[in-house]
Every structure is written in C-alpha cells, then in structure tokens.
Motif scaffolding. Structure first.
Motif, short mmCIF file in Angstrom:
data_model
loop_
_atom_site.label_atom_id
_atom_site.label_comp_id
_atom_site.label_asym_id
_atom_site.label_seq_id
_atom_site.Cartn_x
_atom_site.Cartn_y
_atom_site.Cartn_z
N LEU A 45 0.83 -1.20 0.00
CA LEU A 45 0.00 0.00 0.00
C LEU A 45 0.87 1.26 0.00
O LEU A 45 0.64 2.20 -0.77
N MET A 46 1.90 1.23 0.84
CA MET A 46 2.79 2.40 0.90
C MET A 46 3.51 2.62 -0.41
O MET A 46 3.65 3.74 -0.87
N ARG A 47 3.98 1.53 -1.00
CA ARG A 47 4.68 1.65 -2.28
C ARG A 47 3.75 2.19 -3.36
O ARG A 47 4.18 2.93 -4.25
N SER A 48 2.48 1.85 -3.26
CA SER A 48 1.53 2.39 -4.24
C SER A 48 1.29 3.88 -4.00
O SER A 48 1.17 4.65 -4.95
N LEU A 55 -1.53 0.56 -8.57
CA LEU A 55 -2.70 -0.25 -8.18
C LEU A 55 -3.30 -0.88 -9.44
O LEU A 55 -3.21 -0.32 -10.53
N ASP A 56 -3.92 -2.06 -9.25
CA ASP A 56 -4.66 -2.64 -10.37
C ASP A 56 -6.02 -1.96 -10.50
O ASP A 56 -6.53 -1.74 -11.59
N GLN A 57 -6.60 -1.66 -9.35
CA GLN A 57 -7.89 -0.95 -9.32
C GLN A 57 -7.89 -0.01 -8.13
O GLN A 57 -7.10 -0.16 -7.20
N GLY A 58 -8.86 0.92 -8.14
CA GLY A 58 -8.99 1.85 -7.02
C GLY A 58 -8.18 3.11 -7.26
O GLY A 58 -7.57 3.29 -8.32
N SER A 59 -8.20 3.99 -6.27
CA SER A 59 -7.48 5.25 -6.45
C SER A 59 -6.86 5.72 -5.13
O SER A 59 -7.28 5.32 -4.05
N ILE A 60 -5.86 6.58 -5.30
CA ILE A 60 -5.19 7.17 -4.14
C ILE A 60 -5.08 8.67 -4.40
O ILE A 60 -4.66 9.09 -5.48
N GLU A 61 -5.46 9.45 -3.41
CA GLU A 61 -5.32 10.92 -3.52
C GLU A 61 -4.40 11.39 -2.42
O GLU A 61 -4.58 11.06 -1.25
N VAL A 62 -3.41 12.21 -2.80
CA VAL A 62 -2.52 12.82 -1.81
C VAL A 62 -2.62 14.33 -1.96
O VAL A 62 -2.37 14.86 -3.04
N ALA A 63 -3.01 14.99 -0.91
CA ALA A 63 -3.18 16.45 -0.92
C ALA A 63 -4.03 16.90 -2.12
O ALA A 63 -3.70 17.88 -2.81
N GLY A 64 -5.05 16.14 -2.40
CA GLY A 64 -5.96 16.50 -3.49
C GLY A 64 -5.49 16.08 -4.87
O GLY A 64 -6.17 16.34 -5.86
N ILE A 65 -4.32 15.44 -4.95
CA ILE A 65 -3.78 15.03 -6.26
C ILE A 65 -3.99 13.52 -6.45
O ILE A 65 -3.62 12.73 -5.57
N ARG A 66 -4.59 13.16 -7.57
CA ARG A 66 -4.77 11.73 -7.87
C ARG A 66 -3.41 11.16 -8.29
O ARG A 66 -2.85 11.57 -9.30
N VAL A 67 -2.91 10.22 -7.49
CA VAL A 67 -1.58 9.67 -7.72
C VAL A 67 -1.46 9.03 -9.09
O VAL A 67 -0.43 9.16 -9.77
N GLU A 68 -2.51 8.35 -9.55
CA GLU A 68 -2.46 7.67 -10.85
C GLU A 68 -2.41 8.68 -11.99
O GLU A 68 -1.81 8.42 -13.03
N GLU A 69 -3.02 9.83 -11.78
CA GLU A 69 -3.10 10.82 -12.86
C GLU A 69 -1.87 11.71 -12.93
O GLU A 69 -1.43 12.09 -14.01
N ASP A 70 -1.35 12.10 -11.78
CA ASP A 70 -0.19 12.99 -11.77
C ASP A 70 0.81 12.54 -10.70
O ASP A 70 0.94 13.18 -9.65
N PRO A 71 1.50 11.42 -10.98
CA PRO A 71 2.41 10.89 -9.95
C PRO A 71 3.52 11.87 -9.56
O PRO A 71 3.92 11.93 -8.39
N ALA A 72 4.01 12.63 -10.53
CA ALA A 72 5.12 13.56 -10.22
C ALA A 72 4.67 14.62 -9.21
O ALA A 72 5.38 14.94 -8.26
N ALA A 73 3.46 15.15 -9.41
CA ALA A 73 2.95 16.17 -8.48
C ALA A 73 2.69 15.56 -7.10
O ALA A 73 2.95 16.18 -6.07
N ALA A 74 2.21 14.32 -7.11
CA ALA A 74 1.96 13.64 -5.83
C ALA A 74 3.26 13.46 -5.06
O ALA A 74 3.30 13.66 -3.84
#
Lengths: 323, 270
Positions: A45-48, A55-74
């Motif tokens: 989970l932490m590595r994701s 992730l294969d499915q689902g989503s993670i948001e860090v400070a309002g940034i979707r990790v899958e969409e903008d990993p660099a910003a995350a």
C-alpha cells in the motif's frame, strides 16, 4: 482536511492478492498507523502511495492530487522513508543531505542552511562529516528521516520506522514524530509494533491478508472491544478436554472469546463494556470463574485481567492472535 | 529540459564521482585490466606476430586500439552494476520516490559518469602507449573519428548495460551475463589478431561483432596517415569491407541499443 484518501485499492502479484478493496483516509496533521503482520499488505500500500507500484484498481489521492493521474505532483507532496534505510554509506551525512536537497530541487542558496537545520534537528551535527558507513542503526534511521523531510512534505510515509532500534533510539524517534505532527505534518506509518501504534497514532488501520480488518482511533477500537480482557492459563498437567471445560466456564459471561497465543494463555475473553469499566467488574467475573473451576477440579493455574490493547483488538478483528 | 532536470542530474552525477573518488580501486582496476592484457599479449605474441603484421607495424601499435576499445567496452558493459546495487539496497526506490522532474536523470547521471571515467581511462592508455613509442598517424580528423568511435562504443554498451540492470533483480545475475558477453565479444573480435588471419567462417562472425566494427576504424586512423572512409578492412562474404561499412554497422548497433534500452527503461522508469 484530508491529506490522504485511499479508495477501494486492489493489487495482485500473480495469484497473491496483496491489496483487496482497501479504503481509508487521513486528516491533515494526524498520525495514521497501518498495523498488521508482515505480508498483510502494508508495504504494498505504501509503495503504491509513493508511486513505486501501481494499483490494479482503485485510487489514491494525496493532498488532493490523484496519484495515478499525476504521480510527479503527488511525489512533491510526499516524503518517504522505506524499510531499508536507503542511505548512501559512501557519502557523509552532510553530503547525503546535500544530495537529497538537489533531488528535491531546493534552491542552491537555501541548501546549506536547510542541510544544517536538518542535521541539527535530527541530532546528527557531530557526525555530519563522517561517512555514513560508520553510523549506528539509530543514526541511519534519523538521516533517512532527515532526507525524507528535506522538501517539507505534507505527507510523511514511514515504513517500520523503529525496526531494529534500541529503546532509547526508539523513544527519540517517537518524540520527533510527535513534534512533526505538532508542526502540521501528516504521518502515515506502517508498523507491526502495537505499542508504537498505540503511543503515536491518532487513527489505526488494522490490516490482514491485504484487507482492512478494522479501523478507528486506538481508544475507540479498544473500548469497542470491551472493558477488560480476562485471560486464564491451565496447569502444565492439564489433560485433553480441560481446554473445552475452561472455555465452557465463560459461556455465561457477556462479551466475546479472543484467539490466544498458545505461549501466553489458554483462554482469553473480552468482557463487554456493558459490564462496567471499574476493576471490580472484571474481578467479580474472575472470582466466579475461579470458584466454578474449583468445583469442577479444573487445573486452573492463573487468571488475570488487563485493559484491552491494540493487540487484543487485532486478534479479535482478524481471528488470530498476533505475535 | 528543465532546470530541475539538470539539477537532479548534476547531483546524481556528483554522487557517482564521489563514489569513484572514495573507492578508487574500481577506477584503478578498470585502468590496469587493459594494461595487463596489453602487456601480456605484447610479451607473448610480439615476435610471432611480427611476420604477420609486416614491416612498419609493431604488435604494440596493433593492439593499442584494441586495448582502448576493450577499456571502453568493459567499463560501459559494467555501467549498470552500481544501479543494480542501488536497487538491491533500496536506494533506487529513494530516487524513484523523490519528486524528480524526470526519472531519466537516473540513467543520464550514470551514463555521464561512466563516459567520463572511460574517457579518462582511455586518455591514460593513450598517454602511456605514446610514451612507449606507439604513433598516432591519422591526424586531427582521425583523432576526431577515433574519439567518436570510443563515444559510440561507450554510449551503446552503457545503454545496453543500464537496460539490463533494470531487467535483472540481483547483481550476480547481471554479472554472470556480463561475464558471458565479455570473453566472446573480445576474442571474437579483431582486438588481438588481424581479421584476415582468421578462418573465413570465424571472420564473418567477427565482422558483425560491434567491438570489431569499432576497432577497425580506430586501428585505421591509428596506423594509416592516408586513411579514408573507403579504406579496405578485409574481404568477406559480401565482398570488400570498407571503413564506412564498419562505421555504419556501429551506428546501426547504437541505434538498436538506443531503441531497446529506451523501450526497457521507459517501462521500468514509468
């Protein structure tokens, strides 16, 4: 305000289900603990979250940034100290922090002051110009932490932060983590140390086999389990069937039986909160069970009671006693 | 490329140079390996090769380009090993989890370091062999071509090695592959013996070896004052092989390694 939001995270490695519909969130300025044994999915989970895995499915948001969409910003919002204490042993502590400062793009003029500040804060000034090769485990952990904090991340992720540390080093680390929290940094820490989670975390996510077994504040999780944990141990010469007889003595007691670690007790029972919070509530049940055991000539060696711990909560949630 | 990209590349390159400075044994052994090879080969074959090479070309003259190539090839082929150690020790995860502007800086920093160290080693060999009396006859243009060949070899094999480093999980797997590649690529090349003295079947095989494709132009500019792109290298199954054929082959090899390593690294760095 939420800094971290994990929604229905799923991850598989071949046939192994590492994460299965994991969801939770962390509020800004809090410490959230991922608690579970090795292989429960914490590290995956932490590595994701830190974008080392997807992730294969689902989503993670860090400070309002979707990790899958903008990993660099995350990644700009995250500081990460993994299990391995990934420091370069050829470099000195100061050089290592300068290296990290360059990686996180600190302004050239800011770097010396920031490095100095982190060395001072993490109590590494004296050893700053020595190669990290000679650092103790605690010093390496602090240096790793200093590097992760170099760009003042909103979310600091620590994987088994006190693994391998002695008691003094562990206590110093805890103090530092509490300081960071007080300054507004959100911390996500993976641990299998129940005491650490209890001492530090505002909220705990109990993980087992890639799933969230339970979550909440440590206080709530404990009080939901019961008011007292009653445990009983039989004599060594107990015979077949005595365990069942012992369990039968608890049948009328309000609450629920817990899985026990064979080396610690023979039977463990969470007394329902409705029985009252006072020590007398637990003691009266102990007296009653001891009397019944005497009548049945059951070789009862001892009985004890303690307040529920996160270890008890974990055992109740996942159906097996934690080591 | 952004300022951030260059900043992170610079700091990672600095780290590699600190490693070389603090652990000079790696640089020194990389330098001495070709020197030892050269000395041994010169001692063993100098007399017996005199007849083969004819007048005007000493065996030391003959193997100097081979030694330069061997140095570049060997250093480049091992370029990925430190990255693999970083990966095993979890350090690569630190880099990948850092807010890098572009993870290609990890690869670029390593390539810059290897290229610089290789060229430094080549420069030392060049000075050493010059002091021993080996002449460079190709003029400034020849020197430029020789330099370009060394750069191509370094970049080609560095790309290959870095891509391999991201493919393997453990350093001993990669070291096994590197060892497996090194000997045949060196001995199935014209590094230590002239092409036209090899059996025909072997000659065809040696000619498609990128190490040979690099050695021949380098040897030509080293030993011929009147070299040109049309200079004949050898006769083979498709006729006369000329210098430009070798250079073309080397460029093709570099294009292939660039394509393949980019493909692997893009996937692994994503």
């Amino acid at each position: 305000m939420q800094i971290l939001k994990v929604s229905e995270a799923v991850k598989k490695y071949g046939d192994i289900q590492a994460l299965d519909q994991v969801s939770f969130q962390a509020e800004a300025g809090s410490i959230l603990g991922l608690l579970g044994p090795n292989g429960s999915g914490k590290s995956t989970l932490m590595r994701s979250i830190v974008t080392l895995d997807r992730l294969d499915q689902g989503s993670i948001e860090v400070a309002g940034i979707r990790v899958e969409e903008d990993p660099a910003a995350a990644r700009r919002a995250i500081g990460y100290a993994g299990q391995e204490q990934a420091i370069d042993k050829v470099l000195t502590g100061r050089e290592f922090l300068r290296f990290q400062a360059g990686l996180v793009h600190l302004n050239r003029k800011q770097i010396p002051a920031r490095v100095e500040e982190m060395l001072r804060r993490l109590d590494l000034l004296e050893a700053a110009d020595r190669p990290c090769e000679g650092y103790s485990g605690g010093m390496r952990r602090r240096l790793d932490l200093a590097a992760s904090l170099m760009h003042q991340p909103k979310l600091l992720i620590l994987d088994e932060p006190s693994a391998g540390l002695d008691l003094v080093a562990r206590r110093r680390l805890w103090d530092l983590l509490a300081e960071l929290k007080a300054e507004g940094t959100t911390l996500l820490l993976a641990t299998h140390d129940f005491e650490e989670a209890d001492a530090l975390c505002d909220q705990v996510v109990l993980m087992s086999r890639g799933r969230v077994a339970d979550c909440g504040t440590p206080q709530k999780l404990r009080s939901d389990l019961g008011s007292w944990i009653l445990s009983a141990a039989l004599h060594e010469h107990a015979q077949d069937g005595d365990h069942e007889k012992l369990a039968a003595l608890f049948e009328g007691v309000p609450g629920k039986a817990l899985p026990v670690h064979p080396q610690k007790a023979d039977f463990s029972f969470a007394l329902a909160s409705s029985e009252g919070d006072s020590p007398g509530a637990g003691q009266s049940w102990i007296d009653r069970i001891q009397a019944q055991a005497g009548q049945q000539q059951l070789p009862l060696f001892s009985m004890a009671m303690h307040r529920p711990t996160l270890q008890d909560v974990y055992a109740a949630a996942v159906g097996e006693a934690a080591e | 490329m952004s300022h951030e990209f260059w900043q992170e590349t610079k700091v990672q390159t600095w780290r590699w140079f600190l490693h070389s400075k603090r652990r000079p044994i790696v640089v020194i052994s990389g330098l001495f390996q070709p020197v030892i090879w050269m000395s041994l080969f010169a001692l063993v074959f100098r007399n017996s090769m005199a007849e083969v090479l004819g007048e005007g070309l000493d065996y030391l003259d003959f193997i100097t380009p081979g030694a330069l190539l061997f140095t570049a090839f060997n250093a480049a082929l091992n370029a990925g090993v430190p990255i693999l150690f970083d990966r095993e020790l979890g350090f690569l995860d630190r880099l990948r989890a850092a807010p890098l502007a572009d993870r290609w800086s990890i690869v670029l920093a390593s390539a810059i370091h290897i290229a610089a160290m290789t060229l430094l080693q080549c420069a030392v060999i060049l000075i050493g062999t010059t002091l021993l009396g080996v002449d460079f006859r190709g003029g400034w243009l020849g020197a430029a071509l020789g330099f370009a060949v060394l750069v191509l070899v370094t970049l080609g094999f560095t790309g290959l090695s870095l891509a391999l480093a991201f493919q393997f999980k453990r350093h001993f797997e990669m070291l096994a592959v590197v060892m497996l590649m090194t000997l045949p690529m060196i001995f199935l090349s014209s590094a230590f013996a002239p092409l036209d003295r090899l059996p025909e079947v072997l000659q065809n095989l040696v000619l498609i070896n990128p190490v040979t494709l690099a050695i021949e132009p380098l040897r030509a500019v080293y030993s011929l004052s009147d070299w040109s792109l049309q200079t004949e290298v050898t006769e083979c199954w498709f006729g006369t092989t000329r210098l430009w054929h070798c250079l073309g082959g080397l460029v093709l090899f570099n294009l292939f390694t660039a394509w393949w390593s980019r493909r692997v690294l893009s996937k692994k760095l994503a």
